[in-house]
Design an enzyme around this catalytic site. Structure first.
Site, short mmCIF file in Angstrom:
data_model
loop_
_atom_site.label_atom_id
_atom_site.label_comp_id
_atom_site.label_asym_id
_atom_site.label_seq_id
_atom_site.Cartn_x
_atom_site.Cartn_y
_atom_site.Cartn_z
N ASN A 43 0.84 -1.19 0.00
CA ASN A 43 0.00 0.00 0.00
C ASN A 43 0.88 1.24 0.00
O ASN A 43 1.96 1.23 0.61
CB ASN A 43 -0.90 -0.01 1.24
N CYS B 48 1.72 -9.08 4.48
CA CYS B 48 2.57 -10.16 3.95
C CYS B 48 1.71 -11.31 3.41
O CYS B 48 0.56 -11.52 3.83
CB CYS B 48 3.46 -10.73 5.03
N GLU C 256 1.95 -14.50 3.95
CA GLU C 256 1.59 -15.51 4.97
C GLU C 256 0.30 -15.11 5.68
O GLU C 256 -0.59 -15.93 5.91
CB GLU C 256 2.70 -15.63 6.02
N CYS D 229 8.71 -13.03 8.28
CA CYS D 229 8.98 -11.91 9.20
C CYS D 229 8.39 -12.21 10.59
O CYS D 229 7.57 -13.12 10.77
CB CYS D 229 8.39 -10.61 8.65
#
Ligand code: THU
Length: 141
Positions: A61, A69, A71, A102
């Site tokens: 964005n 992410c 995931e 992350c």
């Protein structure tokens, strides 16, 4: 090298059929990445205990903090369909370097499973781990 480490740096041909399939789904999902700012294309696929799979890609964005992410997109899609029991998640990055998930995604995973298998890789290599190893002593209420 211990047994756990022997599982690392597996070539994709050495993965079980089910997990190979999950990794392939993550790779396909990476094509849908919306990443005009980082140009980093990530795909994820989560496997439910009942065999269902949900995929996700990173969605960026212009207000950078709004980025999500791959995931977490996959997990949100599953949970929003009332699937909350997971056995494995695969993450594919279109990059020559391997990147593990992350910290925020690890926290998101551990919310639903403390022993989920986590596979992350690129075109050449992958690592197979689990959320307990990636996020020891995690925060839980
Ligand atoms: N990204 C993921 O999709 N998963 C991670 O675990 C780490 C980072 C995405 C977010 C952003 O679009 C780009 O990669 C660069 O950080």
């Amino acid at each position: 090298m211990n047994n756990e480490k022997n599982q690392s740096n597996l070539k994709q041909t050495e993965l079980s059929i089910e997990l190979k399939n999950l990794f392939d789904s993550a790779k396909i999902a990476s094509e849908n990445a919306y990443s005009p700012y980082s140009h980093f294309k990530v795909g994820a696929a989560i496997l439910c205990k009942n065999g269902k799979q949900f995929t996700g890609c990173n969605i960026e964005n212009a207000s950078f903090g709004g980025t999500i992410c791959a995931e977490r997109v996959a997990i949100c899609k599953a949970v929003s369909e009332n699937e909350k029991e997971f056995t494995a998640i695969a993450v594919y990055v279109q990059s020559e370097k391997l990147f593990p998930p992350c910290g925020m995604c690890r926290q998101f995973m551990v919310e639903f499973s403390t022993d989920m298998i986590v596979i992350y890789g690129n075109e050449q290599y992958l690592e197979i781990s689990n959320i307990g190893e990636l996020l020891p002593e995690s925060f839980k209420l």
